[in-house]
Design a protein around this motif. Structure first.
Motif, PDB file in Angstrom:
ATOM      1  N   GLY A  97       0.791  -0.825  -0.029  1.00 24.85           N
ATOM      2  CA  GLY A  97       0.030  -0.009   0.143  1.00 24.85           C
ATOM      3  C   GLY A  97       0.887   1.116   0.179  1.00 24.85           C
ATOM      4  O   GLY A  97       1.964   1.164   0.637  1.00 24.85           O
ATOM      5  N   HIS A 112      -3.870   0.826  -2.434  1.00 25.75           N
ATOM      6  CA  HIS A 112      -3.441  -0.320  -1.944  1.00 25.75           C
ATOM      7  C   HIS A 112      -3.997  -1.605  -2.871  1.00 25.75           C
ATOM      8  O   HIS A 112      -4.664  -1.563  -3.607  1.00 25.75           O
ATOM      9  N   ALA A 147      -3.681  -1.361   8.408  1.00 30.38           N
ATOM     10  CA  ALA A 147      -2.879  -0.203   7.683  1.00 30.38           C
ATOM     11  C   ALA A 147      -3.000   0.976   8.535  1.00 30.38           C
ATOM     12  O   ALA A 147      -4.215   1.401   8.889  1.00 30.38           O
TER      13      ALA A 147
END
Length: 188
Positions: A97, A112, A147
């Protein structure tokens, strides 16, 4: 100038060197000229490097001393904020990502990989015109594959900076950190 370094499973250190507009890995001229290395990750002998190549976010992956395989996100990086952006790979899936400010739109985006070579884009914040964004951008994946990003913007019409950080769970700006933290960061 060593931009990227990693140790393989045999304990041998590999490194990239930037010279005269080209990247070399252990003396091999195998990576293209790039404005910036946005991040590097390693899983065993598989090394993945995120590059800003001519304003494009591109992922390069290689196993051992094999050939590099490129995957272009198709998303343009805001060039005036270089080294704008950050890259990391999800340890759960191996897919990567990017977090950066996109050219033309001036949107802050999380781009991503959802499957091999297929990229999706979440817009975190729109029309951020301050070009100082990106010098504090970062992106990491937790061992569980979450993330987490951090970046800096500027309040519209002012010179007051706002730092945002938190888990990226979809479109929308990350949490704004308080001004006391911002002032402390600026003081450092």
């Amino acid at each position: 100038l060593v931009d990227v370094a990693w140790r393989d499973t045999a304990g041998i250190v590999h490194y990239s060197h930037w010279d005269d507009g080209a990247f070399t890995i252990d003396g091999e001229e195998v990576l293209p000229a790039a404005r910036a290395v946005m991040g590097v990750s390693r899983d065993g002998d598989v090394v993945t490097v995120g590059l800003n190549v001519n304003g494009n976010a591109v992922k390069y992956t290689r196993e051992g001393t094999g050939q590099w395989t490129a995957s272009d996100t198709g998303a343009d990086i805001e060039g005036t904020a270089a080294p704008c952006g950050a890259y990391d790979a999800d340890p759960m899936t191996g897919f990567g990502g990017f977090l950066f400010k996109e050219a033309d739109s001036n949107d802050i985006v999380y781009v991503h990989e959802v499957s091999a070579g297929t990229w999706a884009k979440d817009i975190l914040e729109t029309a951020v015109t301050n070009t100082n964004f990106g010098r504090y951008a970062d992106l990491v994946y937790t061992p569980a594959g979450v993330a987490i990003g951090a970046y800096k913007t500027c309040l519209t019409g002012t010179t007051t900076y706002r730092f945002r950080a938190g888990a990226i769970t979809g479109p929308g700006a990350l949490a704004s950190l308080n001004q006391a933290f911002v002032k402390q960061h600026q003081a450092l």
